[in-house]
Design a protein around this motif. Structure first.
Motif, short mmCIF file in Angstrom:
data_model
loop_
_atom_site.label_atom_id
_atom_site.label_comp_id
_atom_site.label_asym_id
_atom_site.label_seq_id
_atom_site.Cartn_x
_atom_site.Cartn_y
_atom_site.Cartn_z
N ILE A 261 -0.32 -0.56 91.84
CA ILE A 261 -1.63 -0.06 92.28
C ILE A 261 -1.44 0.81 93.50
N HIS B 294 3.90 -1.13 77.31
CA HIS B 294 2.84 -0.77 78.24
C HIS B 294 1.59 -1.57 77.87
N ARG C 43 5.45 -9.82 83.56
CA ARG C 43 4.56 -8.68 83.74
C ARG C 43 4.82 -8.01 85.10
N CYS C 44 4.56 -6.71 85.11
CA CYS C 44 4.72 -5.91 86.33
C CYS C 44 3.58 -4.90 86.37
N ASP C 45 2.93 -4.77 87.53
CA ASP C 45 1.88 -3.76 87.65
C ASP C 45 2.01 -3.05 88.99
N GLU D 97 5.14 -4.95 80.47
CA GLU D 97 5.64 -6.32 80.28
C GLU D 97 7.04 -6.29 79.69
N ASN E 51 -1.01 1.27 84.23
CA ASN E 51 -0.31 0.82 85.43
C ASN E 51 0.31 -0.57 85.27
N GLU E 52 0.47 -1.02 84.01
CA GLU E 52 1.00 -2.38 83.79
C GLU E 52 1.92 -2.38 82.58
N THR F 117 9.30 1.06 89.95
CA THR F 117 8.44 2.15 89.48
C THR F 117 8.91 3.44 90.15
N GLN G 73 -1.17 -1.49 80.10
CA GLN G 73 -2.15 -0.52 80.58
C GLN G 73 -1.37 0.62 81.22
N GLU H 63 -0.62 7.20 84.06
CA GLU H 63 0.37 6.34 83.40
C GLU H 63 1.66 6.35 84.20
#
Length: 508
Positions: free
Chosen positions: A44, A95, A40-42, A102, A99-100, A120, A97, A51
């Motif tokens: 913030i 996707h 996973r990658c997010d 996988e 901002n997240e 990103t 979310q 998005e």
């Protein structure tokens, strides 16, 4: 002055803005070849649209050349060496979310081991913070092995069921193992007990009380295996038993299951215990042979169970997994030596043919090992002023299964079966009494005894003495009476003759 004004303008533009932060799953990640992988990658604290897009790259070495894997917005992003896997769906990105995202690998390969970067693309008005994060992926071979022993197909109710299983793996990284026993009833599988990946034992909620009472427990087995022992089995314990092994990694203070394997152990039925009179009784310390009653050929696997516990297991190649060579005779019969009471129970044979099929309907034997009786002795109790004698047969130990018999002058008294016997003492003055005690494995009798409450000769002499005493009392009374009469007569004569005279009793 111009530079100063530019700096002021930049500060005004960024006032209140935050620095972008990109994070990935903490690593290193240890995964097993052929198993799925998710990273996973997010992001913030970013600017621009809600998005965000993500790009993934990897390298074999931390500073090696990066290979483009997949992007959320560029369909032609993938390196040619990975394009087929991306097209087939083996490698994908989703996707979760705004901002997240996988990265998913359906079946990880050894060549996938390396360092992964999540990037990103900037949507910020000002470049600030970090725009990528890195994590290491370690791929190990699948060496997990689950090796269960086939349980006995039939276990007697109230006995023990032993379920043996061995879970192993080759240790190349810091991974941990767990083992779970379960039972399948119909189409539903119910967990029984789990050991690991830490050192804890966890029982299924419905078995908590039974586990705390020791009715279900884990004990060390042979050759590194572990045994699940279920005591006092009942019909509710029937089913098809399974053993599961899992390999775990400990990442970010959490346990992550990286591979699992489940093997069926076999079905188990619970048979009602045979009535006590159907026992085959044998004395403690004796030897006994439990017959196999079925031909045994080369290549057959032979196993003997006692109350559901495997006591002998010989593989087709003649190697022994349980028991000793001297436990079995040439025909496969079980050779029991120096029997103990704890060796009682249901003995069940199993024969597996070369195709691993179990020979059906092999005959079991319910063996009851009991101690032989101790030699009894007879005690006597005189009752009712010695007119009645009570004989009691005494043994050293309490003997609930013992049978008592009485003999009078070596003749069996069929009407008496208890531990005690009452007789009129005078009727059995010189008779010999013996008690005989028996159980299904032995018989012993006491030394003969004679009552001592009544003695005929002593009785005659007692009557003679009594008669003599009575006669003496009568004679004494007569003499006293005659003396008294003589005195009265003498007094009267003296009064009439007016003479002094004295009459003695001898004048009579």
């Amino acid at each position: 002055m111009d530079n100063f004004l530019s700096a002021i303008c930049l500060l005004l533009m960024c006032g209140g803005c935050s620095a972008r932060v990109v994070t990935v799953s903490p690593g290193p990640l240890i995964r097993v070849e052929g198993q799925p992988v998710s990273i996973r990658c997010d992001v913030i604290e970013y600017g621009g649209p809600r998005e965000q897009d993500f790009e993934w790259m990897m390298s074999r070495e931390p500073t090696g050349q990066k290979i483009k894997i997949i992007s959320t917005f560029d369909a032609g992003y993938s390196h040619p060496s990975l394009s087929k896997r991306v097209a087939s769906g083996d490698i994908s990105v989703v996707h979760l979310q705004d901002n997240e995202a996988e990265l998913k690998i359906a079946e990880v390969k050894p060549m996938d081991a390396g360092f992964y970067w999540c990037q990103t693309p900037s949507t910020d008005s000002v470049i600030s913070g970090n725009y990528e994060a890195q994590v290491q992926l370690i791929v190990i071979s699948n060496t997990l092995s689950v090796a269960p022993w086939t349980p006995p197909p039939v276990v007697s109710a109230g006995g023990d069921l032993t379920l043996t299983c061995n879970v192993t793996r080759k240790l190349t990284q810091a991974t941990y193992l767990s083992m779970t026993w379960s039972v399948k009833k119909g189409g539903t599988s119910e967990k029984l007990l789990t050991f690991g990946p830490d050192v804890n034992l966890v029982a299924a909620p419905q078995l908590t009380k039974r586990f705390m009472d020791g009715g279900i427990r884990m004990v060390p087995g042979k050759d590194g295996a572990l045994d699940l022992v279920i005591s006092k089995v009942a019909k509710s314990d029937e089913g098809v038993y399974e053993c599961s092994g899992a390999e775990w990694a400990y990442e970010a203070s959490e346990w992550v299951k990286i591979v699992e394997s489940t093997k069926e152990m076999g079905p188990v039925a619970v048979a009602s215990v045979e009535p006590q009179d159907k026992c085959t009784y044998v004395a403690v310390g004796a030897n006994f042979t439990v017959p196999l009653n079925h031909p045994l050929t080369i290549g057959n696997r032979l196993r003997w169970n006692n109350n559901g516990r495997v006591i002998y297991d010989r593989l087709p190649d003649q190697r022994l997994r349980a028991g000793k060579a001297e436990d079995i005779l040439d025909d496969g019969s079980l050779n029991l030596r120096n029997l103990l009471e704890t060796m009682s129970g249901l003995y069940t044979p199993e024969i597996y043919l070369q195709d691993e099929k179990l020979v059906p309907d092999l005959k079991s034997l319910n063996l009851c090992v009991i101690a032989g009786v101790k030699k009894p002795n007879v005690t006597m109790d005189c009752q009712n002023n010695n007119t009645t004698v009570k004989f009691t047969c005494m043994t050293e130990d309490s003997c609930s299964s013992c049978h008592y018999e009485w003999l009078q002058n070596e003749n069996l008294l069929n009407e008496v079966k208890g531990k005690s016997l009452r007789k009129v003492a005078r009727d059995v003055e010189t008779d010999l009494f013996t008690c005989r005690v028996s159980n299904p494995v032995s018989t012993l009798k006491s030394e003969p005894v004679t009552q001592n409450c009544y003695n005929g000769q002593s009785y005659v002499w007692i009557q003679v003495v009594r008669g003599g005493l009575c006669l003496l009392l009568i004679v004494s009374f007569i003499i006293i009476f005659l003396c008294y009469r003589a005195r009265i007569k003498t007094q009267r004569t003296s009064e009439t003759r007016n003479t002094d005279g004295r009459t003695d009793c001898s004048e009579l």
